[in-house]
Motif scaffolding. Structure first.
Motif, short mmCIF file in Angstrom:
data_model
loop_
_atom_site.label_atom_id
_atom_site.label_comp_id
_atom_site.label_asym_id
_atom_site.label_seq_id
_atom_site.Cartn_x
_atom_site.Cartn_y
_atom_site.Cartn_z
N CYS A 48 0.83 -1.21 0.00
CA CYS A 48 0.00 0.00 0.00
C CYS A 48 0.87 1.25 0.00
CB CYS A 48 -0.90 -0.02 1.24
SG CYS A 48 -1.86 1.49 1.47
N LYS A 49 0.63 2.13 -0.95
CA LYS A 49 1.37 3.40 -0.99
C LYS A 49 0.82 4.33 0.09
CE LYS A 49 2.01 2.95 -5.98
NZ LYS A 49 1.67 3.51 -7.30
N ARG A 50 1.67 5.23 0.55
CA ARG A 50 1.24 6.14 1.62
C ARG A 50 0.01 6.94 1.21
NH1 ARG A 50 5.80 9.79 4.38
NH2 ARG A 50 6.61 7.69 4.72
N SER A 51 -0.06 7.31 -0.06
CA SER A 51 -1.20 8.10 -0.54
C SER A 51 -2.49 7.29 -0.58
CB SER A 51 -0.90 8.63 -1.95
OG SER A 51 -0.67 7.55 -2.86
N GLU A 52 -2.40 5.96 -0.39
CA GLU A 52 -3.57 5.09 -0.43
C GLU A 52 -4.04 4.67 0.95
OE1 GLU A 52 -2.23 2.96 -4.66
OE2 GLU A 52 -1.79 2.01 -2.73
N LEU A 53 -3.39 5.16 1.98
CA LEU A 53 -3.75 4.76 3.35
C LEU A 53 -5.20 5.10 3.70
CD1 LEU A 53 -0.50 5.64 5.33
CD2 LEU A 53 -1.51 3.37 5.04
N ASN A 58 -10.79 3.48 5.00
CA ASN A 58 -12.19 3.38 4.60
C ASN A 58 -12.63 1.91 4.50
OD1 ASN A 58 -12.41 6.15 4.44
ND2 ASN A 58 -12.07 6.24 2.23
N PHE A 59 -11.73 1.07 3.98
CA PHE A 59 -12.03 -0.35 3.87
C PHE A 59 -12.25 -0.97 5.25
CE2 PHE A 59 -10.69 -4.80 3.88
CZ PHE A 59 -11.39 -5.32 2.81
N LEU A 60 -11.39 -0.61 6.20
CA LEU A 60 -11.51 -1.14 7.55
C LEU A 60 -12.79 -0.67 8.24
CD1 LEU A 60 -7.80 -0.81 8.73
CD2 LEU A 60 -9.00 -2.90 8.10
N ILE A 61 -13.18 0.57 7.98
CA ILE A 61 -14.43 1.08 8.52
C ILE A 61 -15.60 0.26 7.96
CG2 ILE A 61 -16.05 3.03 8.47
CD1 ILE A 61 -13.58 4.88 8.53
N GLU A 62 -15.54 0.00 6.66
CA GLU A 62 -16.58 -0.80 6.00
C GLU A 62 -16.64 -2.21 6.58
OE1 GLU A 62 -17.11 -2.55 1.56
OE2 GLU A 62 -16.65 -0.42 1.65
N ILE A 97 -8.73 3.18 -7.77
CA ILE A 97 -8.35 1.93 -7.11
C ILE A 97 -9.52 1.38 -6.31
CG2 ILE A 97 -6.82 0.90 -5.38
CD1 ILE A 97 -4.75 3.03 -6.17
N GLU A 98 -9.80 0.10 -6.54
CA GLU A 98 -10.83 -0.60 -5.76
C GLU A 98 -10.14 -1.65 -4.90
OE1 GLU A 98 -14.75 -3.51 -6.28
OE2 GLU A 98 -13.81 -2.61 -8.05
N ILE A 99 -10.17 -1.48 -3.58
CA ILE A 99 -9.53 -2.43 -2.68
C ILE A 99 -10.47 -3.61 -2.42
CG2 ILE A 99 -8.66 -2.80 -0.34
CD1 ILE A 99 -7.45 -0.10 -0.36
N LEU A 100 -9.95 -4.80 -2.69
CA LEU A 100 -10.73 -6.02 -2.51
C LEU A 100 -10.38 -6.74 -1.20
CD1 LEU A 100 -10.27 -7.45 -6.13
CD2 LEU A 100 -11.98 -5.80 -5.32
N GLY A 101 -9.16 -6.53 -0.73
CA GLY A 101 -8.71 -7.17 0.50
C GLY A 101 -7.51 -6.46 1.10
N VAL A 102 -7.33 -6.62 2.40
CA VAL A 102 -6.23 -5.96 3.13
C VAL A 102 -5.63 -6.94 4.13
CG1 VAL A 102 -5.65 -4.16 4.81
CG2 VAL A 102 -7.18 -3.63 2.90
N ASN A 103 -4.30 -6.91 4.23
CA ASN A 103 -3.57 -7.75 5.18
C ASN A 103 -2.51 -6.87 5.86
OD1 ASN A 103 -1.84 -10.98 4.84
ND2 ASN A 103 -2.88 -10.06 6.57
N LEU A 104 -2.64 -6.69 7.18
CA LEU A 104 -1.75 -5.80 7.94
C LEU A 104 -0.77 -6.58 8.81
CD1 LEU A 104 -4.49 -3.37 9.33
CD2 LEU A 104 -3.17 -3.06 7.24
N TYR A 105 0.45 -6.06 8.94
CA TYR A 105 1.48 -6.69 9.77
C TYR A 105 2.22 -5.65 10.60
CZ TYR A 105 0.72 -10.91 7.08
OH TYR A 105 0.14 -12.01 6.50
N GLY A 123 -8.66 -9.16 5.85
CA GLY A 123 -10.08 -9.06 5.53
C GLY A 123 -10.29 -8.93 4.03
N VAL A 124 -11.39 -9.50 3.56
CA VAL A 124 -11.74 -9.44 2.14
C VAL A 124 -13.16 -8.91 2.01
CG1 VAL A 124 -12.12 -10.81 0.04
CG2 VAL A 124 -10.21 -11.38 1.57
N SER A 125 -13.37 -8.06 1.02
CA SER A 125 -14.69 -7.50 0.77
C SER A 125 -15.74 -8.60 0.65
CB SER A 125 -14.66 -6.67 -0.52
OG SER A 125 -15.95 -6.26 -0.89
N GLN A 126 -16.91 -8.34 1.24
CA GLN A 126 -17.99 -9.34 1.22
C GLN A 126 -18.36 -9.75 -0.21
OE1 GLN A 126 -19.43 -10.83 3.81
NE2 GLN A 126 -18.23 -9.73 5.34
N LYS A 127 -18.23 -8.82 -1.14
CA LYS A 127 -18.60 -9.10 -2.53
C LYS A 127 -17.56 -9.95 -3.26
CE LYS A 127 -18.95 -4.67 -3.22
NZ LYS A 127 -19.13 -3.35 -3.89
#
Length: 202
Positions: A48-53, A58-62, A97-105, A123-127
């Motif tokens: 993830c680029k810093r500009s995309e944080l 927003n994805f995590l809120i969703e 950009i459409e984020i479909l999934g996120v993995n944090l470490y 997490g992965v988008s429900q869709k």
């Protein structure tokens, strides 16, 4: 007076723990490599680029997750987003950009001692469930952190979360210990996936 001193002590200890957390993550990631981009058909996994944080936030809120609620984690992700945050995005070639999934470490104190890295959230988008996105996020992470010099990936999973437990075991995670988490009022497993060879990260 006693209650005030107790509050000050709590705040002071929290600051010390937070500062230590930030320092060990800086040491762990400062000279590590950035996440490589990997194409999986209709989607891409990359750092993830810093500009995309804000998109990750927003994805995590969703997803109703508080994975980056800690101010100390926010500092680490701001500094090292391209080394610690894996995102799966639609491979469309569009600028949007459409984020479909996120993995944090991140690295906690136990990880720092063991030369491991901790999986803080996936997490992965429900869709987009059932497309193998979570598996490919984890596989990309295993390959990346192996190449970055870590010997394993740690994870904490609730004993009651059978589905996550089975998935983790399929990915090579082994239960190291079982403990009671007073913050969530539940029993949890502390698990580690050892990264011993290149075969482990394919």
């Amino acid at each position: 007076m006693k209650s005030l001193l107790k509050k000050l002590k709590t705040v002071f200890l929290s600051l010390i723990k937070g500062t230590i957390f930030v320092l060990i993550n800086i040491i762990s990631f400062l000279f590590s490599r950035k996440i490589d981009e990997t194409v999986f058909g209709e989607y891409v996994v990359r750092g993830c680029k810093r500009s995309e944080l804000y998109l990750v936030a927003n994805f995590l809120i969703e997803m109703r997750s508080n994975a980056i609620s800690s101010p100390y984690r926010k500092i680490i992700y701001l500094l090292f987003s391209e080394k610690t945050i894996f995102i799966a995005i639609k491979n469309s070639g569009n600028k949007e950009i459409e984020i479909l999934g996120v993995n944090l470490y991140y690295v906690n104190l136990q990880d720092f001692k063991n030369s491991t890295v901790h999986g803080g959230y996936i997490g992965v988008s429900q869709k987009k469930q059932g497309l193998g996105i979570a598996t490919n996020l984890r596989c990309s992470a295993k390959k990346h952190f192996y190449n970055s010099g870590f010997v394993g990936i740690s994870s904490r999973i609730s004993v009651s979360n059978i589905a996550s437990l089975r998935t983790a075991q399929k990915m090579g995670y082994i239960v190291e210990s079982k403990y009671y988490d007073y913050s969530t009022n539940e029993e949890r497993y502390y698990m580690i996936c050892k990264l011993g060879s290149t075969n482990d990260v394919k």
